[in-house]
Design a protein around this motif. Structure first.
Motif, short mmCIF file in Angstrom:
data_model
loop_
_atom_site.label_atom_id
_atom_site.label_comp_id
_atom_site.label_asym_id
_atom_site.label_seq_id
_atom_site.Cartn_x
_atom_site.Cartn_y
_atom_site.Cartn_z
N ILE A 104 -0.44 -66.30 32.56
CA ILE A 104 -0.83 -65.60 33.79
C ILE A 104 0.31 -64.70 34.29
CG2 ILE A 104 -2.57 -67.26 34.53
CD1 ILE A 104 -0.41 -68.53 36.33
N ARG A 105 1.30 -64.46 33.42
CA ARG A 105 2.37 -63.52 33.74
C ARG A 105 1.86 -62.09 33.68
NH1 ARG A 105 5.96 -63.28 29.81
NH2 ARG A 105 7.35 -62.05 31.11
N ALA A 106 0.75 -61.89 32.98
CA ALA A 106 0.17 -60.56 32.83
C ALA A 106 -1.34 -60.71 32.70
CB ALA A 106 0.74 -59.86 31.61
N ALA A 107 -2.06 -59.64 33.03
CA ALA A 107 -3.52 -59.70 33.05
C ALA A 107 -4.11 -59.55 31.65
CB ALA A 107 -4.06 -58.60 33.95
N SER A 108 -5.20 -60.28 31.42
CA SER A 108 -5.96 -60.13 30.19
C SER A 108 -6.83 -58.89 30.21
CB SER A 108 -6.85 -61.36 29.97
OG SER A 108 -6.08 -62.53 29.86
N ALA A 109 -7.22 -58.45 31.42
CA ALA A 109 -8.04 -57.25 31.62
C ALA A 109 -8.09 -56.98 33.13
CB ALA A 109 -9.45 -57.44 31.06
N GLY A 110 -8.68 -55.84 33.48
CA GLY A 110 -8.79 -55.48 34.89
C GLY A 110 -10.15 -54.91 35.22
N ASP A 111 -10.24 -54.34 36.43
CA ASP A 111 -11.55 -53.92 36.92
C ASP A 111 -12.16 -52.77 36.13
OD1 ASP A 111 -9.62 -52.17 37.92
OD2 ASP A 111 -10.74 -51.78 39.76
N LEU A 112 -11.36 -51.82 35.66
CA LEU A 112 -11.93 -50.69 34.91
C LEU A 112 -12.51 -51.16 33.58
CD1 LEU A 112 -9.34 -47.86 35.60
CD2 LEU A 112 -11.47 -48.36 36.81
#
Length: 244
Positions: A104-112
């Motif tokens: 969880i140090r970085a996102a697997s994906a985002g809203d776009l």
């Protein structure tokens, strides 16, 4: 051969429709009766409260830890970036399942990315890590499941390495084509080869649970109704005939 493939697709479609009327909890009990004890993705929850049920075949994406000399925003923008390929290649009706090593140090994906998956007709996305811009994911309307929010962009901690391969997600082995089901309580994985049988058994179990709830409301003791006894099964059979 073509006709056979169409029949198989129809059977799978009917199984998916049946599972959408059920729940992860009921499916977990069905799988337990088949000896499958480790199919629930522990600690994975919906980004937003959901009343619908997500079901679809798994399309997999795997991350390894990021490295500073490789993982940059320039790398993310490359046309061969595996993470972006996963978004564009995930089939219609499939669930993008991400092995993020619980990072969880970085996102697997985002809203776009969620919006693009939704536009393309994908069924949802699941990670054992986290997503960023979760308010935008909720707005996009794509069913999404994660461990917890992860606001940093993926190059901060994750490097995508492959798609369409067996992965581990939240401690569960997931093979491409396995069926992924999510509801308001969590996510479970159904091996592809038994999807029809599980859907049938789950539908029967759901009907029995409805019968058992009525019986308990009428004063029946738990020992007499759950787990099912020979007597309760016979009473359920009569109840089913009356309902139909």
């Amino acid at each position: 051969m073509i006709e056979s493939s169409r029949d198989e697709a129809c059977v799978v479609s009917e199984a998916v429709a049946a599972l959408r009327r059920s729940s992860v909890a009921t499916v977990s009990a069905t799988l337990l009766r088949r000896g499958l004890r480790n199919q629930c993705l522990i600690g994975i929850r919906p980004v937003a409260d959901r009343t619908d049920v997500m079901v679809g075949p798994a399309f997999t994406l795997r991350f390894i830890p990021a490295r500073e000399d490789i993982d940059t925003m320039a790398w993310l923008a490359r046309p061969d970036n595996v993470q972006r390929r996963a978004i564009e290649e995930c089939p219609v009706g499939a669930v993008l399942v991400i092995d993020a090593r619980s990072c969880i140090r970085a996102a697997s994906a985002g809203d776009l990315m969620a919006r693009r998956l939704r536009f393309r007709g994908c069924a949802g996305m699941v990670t054992d890590g986290g997503f960023r811009d979760t308010a935008g994911i909720v707005e996009a309307g794509l069913p999404a499941y994660q461990r917890e929010n992860a606001p940093c962009a993926s190059p901060a901690g994750l490097h995508p390495v492959d798609i369409g391969q067996p992965i581990g997600c939240a401690g569960v082995a997931i093979y491409p084509g396995d069926f992924v089901m999510g509801d308001g309580e969590g996510v479970i994985v159904i091996p592809a080869g038994i999807i029809e049988d599980v859907a049938r058994d789950t539908a029967s179990a759901s009907d029995y649970e409805a019968f058992a709830a009525e019986e308990i409301d009428n004063g029946t003791a738990l020992f007499d109704i759950f787990p099912a006894t020979d007597r309760s099964i016979e009473a359920f059979r009569r109840w089913s005939q009356a309902e139909n």
